[in-house]
Design an enzyme around this catalytic site. Sequence first.
Site, PDB file in Angstrom:
ATOM      1  N   VAL A 282       0.908  -1.149   0.000  1.00 49.00           N
ATOM      2  CA  VAL A 282       0.000   0.000   0.000  1.00 49.00           C
ATOM      3  C   VAL A 282       0.947   1.198   0.000  1.00 49.00           C
ATOM      4  CG1 VAL A 282      -1.798   1.255   1.229  1.00 49.00           C
ATOM      5  CG2 VAL A 282      -1.828  -1.246   1.200  1.00 49.00           C
ATOM      6  N   PRO A 283       1.170   1.798  -1.175  1.00 50.08           N
ATOM      7  CA  PRO A 283       2.329   2.664  -1.407  1.00 50.08           C
ATOM      8  C   PRO A 283       2.273   4.067  -0.797  1.00 50.08           C
ATOM      9  CG  PRO A 283       0.982   2.605  -3.358  1.00 50.08           C
ATOM     10  CD  PRO A 283       0.358   1.639  -2.381  1.00 50.08           C
ATOM     11  N   CYS A 284       2.326   4.125   0.521  1.00 50.53           N
ATOM     12  CA  CYS A 284       2.342   5.421   1.191  1.00 50.53           C
ATOM     13  C   CYS A 284       3.623   6.198   0.882  1.00 50.53           C
ATOM     14  CB  CYS A 284       2.132   5.250   2.700  1.00 50.53           C
ATOM     15  SG  CYS A 284       3.281   4.130   3.492  1.00 50.53           S
ATOM     16  N   HIS A 285       4.661   5.507   0.396  1.00 48.08           N
ATOM     17  CA  HIS A 285       5.900   6.195   0.019  1.00 48.08           C
ATOM     18  C   HIS A 285       5.693   7.106  -1.191  1.00 48.08           C
ATOM     19  CE1 HIS A 285       5.884   2.424  -2.316  1.00 48.08           C
ATOM     20  NE2 HIS A 285       6.519   3.121  -3.255  1.00 48.08           N
TER      21      HIS A 285
END
EC number: 2.1.1.63
Length: 167
Positions: free
Chosen positions: A127-130
């Site tokens: 879950v690409p919070c970056h």
Amino acid sequence: MTTRTHTVVPSPIGDLTLVAHDGALAAVHMDGAKHTPEPASWGERDDRVVADVREQLGEYFARDRTTFDLALAPVGNAFEQRVWALLREIPYGQTRSYGDLARALGDVGFSQAVGAANGRNPIAVIVPCHRVIGADGSLVGYAGGLDRKRFLLALEESEEVRATRLF
């Protein structure tokens, strides 16, 4: 009753602890990251669990995978779930600001709440919070540390962008 298990896999950003609830991925924790719960909550270690997650992460870090196809079970409130769903819509190699996500939720005033939910994302990398950055394009706020955020964003850069980098 939920069956909780975990395993630890090496990665270019350090060991990742994969936590499963009834076989679905509930968390990807990075060593030393903020908001990481106590290991006692991860369940028993079972290195056979979530083999698909291990495989897909390996492909991602090898630049052979740009999306994940996994059963996810992140634990959070309704607002956090909405934010995490928006994170999964950010395409590989692209970024969005906290304000962009707040606008997508219907109110730019949600920016701080989006930031807080982003910081509590339990499923790092997948879950690409970056991919969430400051409004001015700066790298801000990453529970795993800005070095890891830089690494992940650089990993996702296209060949064309990498060729133009001066550093």
